[in-house]
Design a protein around this motif. Structure first.
Motif, PDB file in Angstrom:
ATOM      1  N   LEU A 177       0.836  -1.196   0.000  1.00  0.00           N
ATOM      2  CA  LEU A 177       0.000   0.000   0.000  1.00  0.00           C
ATOM      3  C   LEU A 177       0.870   1.244   0.000  1.00  0.00           C
ATOM      4  O   LEU A 177       1.911   1.285   0.645  1.00  0.00           O
ATOM      5  CB  LEU A 177      -0.906   0.015   1.225  1.00  0.00           C
ATOM      6  CG  LEU A 177      -1.959  -1.075   1.319  1.00  0.00           C
ATOM      7  CD1 LEU A 177      -2.683  -0.985   2.651  1.00  0.00           C
ATOM      8  CD2 LEU A 177      -2.950  -0.967   0.185  1.00  0.00           C
ATOM      9  N   GLU A 178       0.416   2.229  -0.713  1.00  0.00           N
ATOM     10  CA  GLU A 178       1.066   3.526  -0.694  1.00  0.00           C
ATOM     11  C   GLU A 178       0.713   4.219   0.621  1.00  0.00           C
ATOM     12  O   GLU A 178      -0.328   3.934   1.208  1.00  0.00           O
ATOM     13  CB  GLU A 178       0.590   4.378  -1.885  1.00  0.00           C
ATOM     14  CG  GLU A 178       0.951   3.810  -3.228  1.00  0.00           C
ATOM     15  CD  GLU A 178       2.450   3.808  -3.474  1.00  0.00           C
ATOM     16  OE1 GLU A 178       3.121   4.784  -3.072  1.00  0.00           O
ATOM     17  OE2 GLU A 178       2.953   2.829  -4.041  1.00  0.00           O
ATOM     18  N   PRO A 179       1.540   5.137   1.121  1.00  0.00           N
ATOM     19  CA  PRO A 179       1.203   5.855   2.343  1.00  0.00           C
ATOM     20  C   PRO A 179      -0.165   6.544   2.201  1.00  0.00           C
ATOM     21  O   PRO A 179      -0.448   7.181   1.198  1.00  0.00           O
ATOM     22  CB  PRO A 179       2.331   6.885   2.475  1.00  0.00           C
ATOM     23  CG  PRO A 179       3.470   6.304   1.704  1.00  0.00           C
ATOM     24  CD  PRO A 179       2.847   5.523   0.580  1.00  0.00           C
ATOM     25  N   GLY A 180      -1.019   6.342   3.203  1.00  0.00           N
ATOM     26  CA  GLY A 180      -2.337   6.947   3.209  1.00  0.00           C
ATOM     27  C   GLY A 180      -3.387   6.165   2.432  1.00  0.00           C
ATOM     28  O   GLY A 180      -4.560   6.495   2.476  1.00  0.00           O
ATOM     29  N   GLU A 181      -2.974   5.122   1.716  1.00  0.00           N
ATOM     30  CA  GLU A 181      -3.923   4.314   0.945  1.00  0.00           C
ATOM     31  C   GLU A 181      -4.597   3.301   1.862  1.00  0.00           C
ATOM     32  O   GLU A 181      -3.957   2.705   2.718  1.00  0.00           O
ATOM     33  CB  GLU A 181      -3.185   3.593  -0.182  1.00  0.00           C
ATOM     34  CG  GLU A 181      -4.097   2.896  -1.146  1.00  0.00           C
ATOM     35  CD  GLU A 181      -3.313   2.232  -2.276  1.00  0.00           C
ATOM     36  OE1 GLU A 181      -3.912   2.015  -3.320  1.00  0.00           O
ATOM     37  OE2 GLU A 181      -2.123   1.931  -2.087  1.00  0.00           O
ATOM     38  N   LEU A 182      -5.908   3.130   1.703  1.00  0.00           N
ATOM     39  CA  LEU A 182      -6.656   2.199   2.531  1.00  0.00           C
ATOM     40  C   LEU A 182      -6.763   0.845   1.833  1.00  0.00           C
ATOM     41  O   LEU A 182      -6.854   0.775   0.613  1.00  0.00           O
ATOM     42  CB  LEU A 182      -8.054   2.744   2.808  1.00  0.00           C
ATOM     43  CG  LEU A 182      -8.076   4.031   3.622  1.00  0.00           C
ATOM     44  CD1 LEU A 182      -9.478   4.598   3.670  1.00  0.00           C
ATOM     45  CD2 LEU A 182      -7.581   3.771   5.025  1.00  0.00           C
ATOM     46  N   PRO A 183      -6.740  -0.235   2.612  1.00  0.00           N
ATOM     47  CA  PRO A 183      -6.842  -1.562   1.999  1.00  0.00           C
ATOM     48  C   PRO A 183      -8.245  -1.814   1.443  1.00  0.00           C
ATOM     49  O   PRO A 183      -9.214  -1.202   1.869  1.00  0.00           O
ATOM     50  CB  PRO A 183      -6.557  -2.496   3.177  1.00  0.00           C
ATOM     51  CG  PRO A 183      -6.951  -1.729   4.377  1.00  0.00           C
ATOM     52  CD  PRO A 183      -6.657  -0.284   4.052  1.00  0.00           C
ATOM     53  N   TYR A 184      -8.337  -2.698   0.484  1.00  0.00           N
ATOM     54  CA  TYR A 184      -9.637  -3.128  -0.023  1.00  0.00           C
ATOM     55  C   TYR A 184      -9.541  -4.599  -0.388  1.00  0.00           C
ATOM     56  O   TYR A 184      -8.458  -5.141  -0.591  1.00  0.00           O
ATOM     57  CB  TYR A 184     -10.113  -2.281  -1.205  1.00  0.00           C
ATOM     58  CG  TYR A 184      -9.325  -2.469  -2.483  1.00  0.00           C
ATOM     59  CD1 TYR A 184      -9.743  -3.404  -3.426  1.00  0.00           C
ATOM     60  CD2 TYR A 184      -8.184  -1.730  -2.744  1.00  0.00           C
ATOM     61  CE1 TYR A 184      -9.031  -3.591  -4.590  1.00  0.00           C
ATOM     62  CE2 TYR A 184      -7.471  -1.917  -3.900  1.00  0.00           C
ATOM     63  CZ  TYR A 184      -7.889  -2.851  -4.830  1.00  0.00           C
ATOM     64  OH  TYR A 184      -7.182  -3.044  -5.979  1.00  0.00           O
ATOM     65  N   LEU A 185     -10.687  -5.216  -0.417  1.00  0.00           N
ATOM     66  CA  LEU A 185     -10.770  -6.621  -0.774  1.00  0.00           C
ATOM     67  C   LEU A 185     -11.267  -6.730  -2.196  1.00  0.00           C
ATOM     68  O   LEU A 185     -12.146  -5.986  -2.605  1.00  0.00           O
ATOM     69  CB  LEU A 185     -11.750  -7.358   0.148  1.00  0.00           C
ATOM     70  CG  LEU A 185     -11.485  -7.276   1.642  1.00  0.00           C
ATOM     71  CD1 LEU A 185     -12.645  -7.919   2.395  1.00  0.00           C
ATOM     72  CD2 LEU A 185     -10.194  -7.979   1.976  1.00  0.00           C
ATOM     73  N   GLN A 186     -10.730  -7.657  -2.959  1.00  0.00           N
ATOM     74  CA  GLN A 186     -11.243  -7.890  -4.292  1.00  0.00           C
ATOM     75  C   GLN A 186     -11.698  -9.335  -4.363  1.00  0.00           C
ATOM     76  O   GLN A 186     -10.938 -10.254  -4.069  1.00  0.00           O
ATOM     77  CB  GLN A 186     -10.191  -7.610  -5.353  1.00  0.00           C
ATOM     78  CG  GLN A 186     -10.774  -7.678  -6.744  1.00  0.00           C
ATOM     79  CD  GLN A 186      -9.816  -7.142  -7.784  1.00  0.00           C
ATOM     80  OE1 GLN A 186      -8.760  -6.647  -7.461  1.00  0.00           O
ATOM     81  NE2 GLN A 186     -10.186  -7.250  -9.029  1.00  0.00           N
ATOM     82  N   ILE A 187     -12.948  -9.517  -4.713  1.00  0.00           N
ATOM     83  CA  ILE A 187     -13.532 -10.840  -4.790  1.00  0.00           C
ATOM     84  C   ILE A 187     -13.778 -11.148  -6.259  1.00  0.00           C
ATOM     85  O   ILE A 187     -14.415 -10.368  -6.956  1.00  0.00           O
ATOM     86  CB  ILE A 187     -14.865 -10.903  -4.008  1.00  0.00           C
ATOM     87  CG1 ILE A 187     -14.616 -10.555  -2.546  1.00  0.00           C
ATOM     88  CG2 ILE A 187     -15.520 -12.261  -4.158  1.00  0.00           C
ATOM     89  CD1 ILE A 187     -15.877 -10.382  -1.745  1.00  0.00           C
ATOM     90  N   GLN A 188     -13.280 -12.271  -6.731  1.00  0.00           N
ATOM     91  CA  GLN A 188     -13.509 -12.662  -8.108  1.00  0.00           C
ATOM     92  C   GLN A 188     -14.339 -13.930  -8.133  1.00  0.00           C
ATOM     93  O   GLN A 188     -14.081 -14.858  -7.378  1.00  0.00           O
ATOM     94  CB  GLN A 188     -12.190 -12.868  -8.829  1.00  0.00           C
ATOM     95  CG  GLN A 188     -11.380 -11.589  -8.891  1.00  0.00           C
ATOM     96  CD  GLN A 188     -10.459 -11.551 -10.083  1.00  0.00           C
ATOM     97  OE1 GLN A 188     -10.380 -12.492 -10.825  1.00  0.00           O
ATOM     98  NE2 GLN A 188      -9.775 -10.447 -10.249  1.00  0.00           N
ATOM     99  N   THR A 189     -15.334 -13.952  -8.979  1.00  0.00           N
ATOM    100  CA  THR A 189     -16.157 -15.138  -9.144  1.00  0.00           C
ATOM    101  C   THR A 189     -16.165 -15.512 -10.611  1.00  0.00           C
ATOM    102  O   THR A 189     -16.027 -14.655 -11.488  1.00  0.00           O
ATOM    103  CB  THR A 189     -17.594 -14.885  -8.668  1.00  0.00           C
ATOM    104  OG1 THR A 189     -18.127 -13.785  -9.390  1.00  0.00           O
ATOM    105  CG2 THR A 189     -17.638 -14.571  -7.180  1.00  0.00           C
ATOM    106  N   MET A 206     -15.985  -8.070  -8.059  1.00  0.00           N
ATOM    107  CA  MET A 206     -16.489  -7.044  -7.154  1.00  0.00           C
ATOM    108  C   MET A 206     -15.348  -6.633  -6.238  1.00  0.00           C
ATOM    109  O   MET A 206     -14.672  -7.485  -5.673  1.00  0.00           O
ATOM    110  CB  MET A 206     -17.645  -7.608  -6.315  1.00  0.00           C
ATOM    111  CG  MET A 206     -18.146  -6.652  -5.268  1.00  0.00           C
ATOM    112  SD  MET A 206     -19.297  -7.408  -4.091  1.00  0.00           S
ATOM    113  CE  MET A 206     -20.539  -8.058  -5.153  1.00  0.00           C
ATOM    114  N   ALA A 207     -15.129  -5.351  -6.106  1.00  0.00           N
ATOM    115  CA  ALA A 207     -14.140  -4.836  -5.163  1.00  0.00           C
ATOM    116  C   ALA A 207     -14.879  -4.245  -3.971  1.00  0.00           C
ATOM    117  O   ALA A 207     -15.895  -3.581  -4.136  1.00  0.00           O
ATOM    118  CB  ALA A 207     -13.269  -3.776  -5.817  1.00  0.00           C
TER     119      ALA A 207
END
Length: 118
Positions: free
Chosen positions: A3-15, A21-22
């Motif tokens: 992650l870049e500084p200040g960037e928030l994590p996210y989940l990516q789900i692939q079906t 869907m992220a």
């Protein structure tokens, strides 16, 4: 993936066979509810009942909610609300106690639990 500084994590789900869907989350510091994942992922409770429980758990502990308010807020009738209450009761998240109020009239006290009581 770093992650870049200040960037928030996210989940990516692939079906398979559908679009991916992220899920993006923001760091919350106020005006949020603490709801156990076990409630949100409970495969025994229907989605509408999970939503009702999440709403109720988002309220302050001393909040008084009337059945009629629930019905009005969610646009549901008495039978649907009673069904959802029964599902929450069976799952251990809701306990109802009948008794007489200060004025002598019969009342029902409904208690919502974050952790199942059974």
């Amino acid at each position: 993936m770093a992650l870049e500084p200040g960037e928030l994590p996210y989940l990516q789900i692939q079906t398979l066979g559908t679009a991916a869907m992220a899920i993006k989350k923001e760091k919350l510091t106020d005006s949020y509810a603490s709801i156990p994942n076990s409630i949100l992922r409970d495969s025994e409770l229907p989605l509408d009942t999970i939503g009702l429980l999440a709403f109720l758990l988002s309220l302050p502990e001393d909040w008084e909610v009337r059945a009629s308010q629930i019905q009005q807020k969610f646009g549901i009738g008495r039978e649907k609300r009673q069904r959802m209450y029964k599902q929450l009761e069976n799952a251990g998240h809701l306990v109802q106690r009948n008794g007489r109020g200060i004025d002598g009239r019969w009342t029902t006290e409904t208690i919502i639990y974050q952790v199942p009581q059974n």
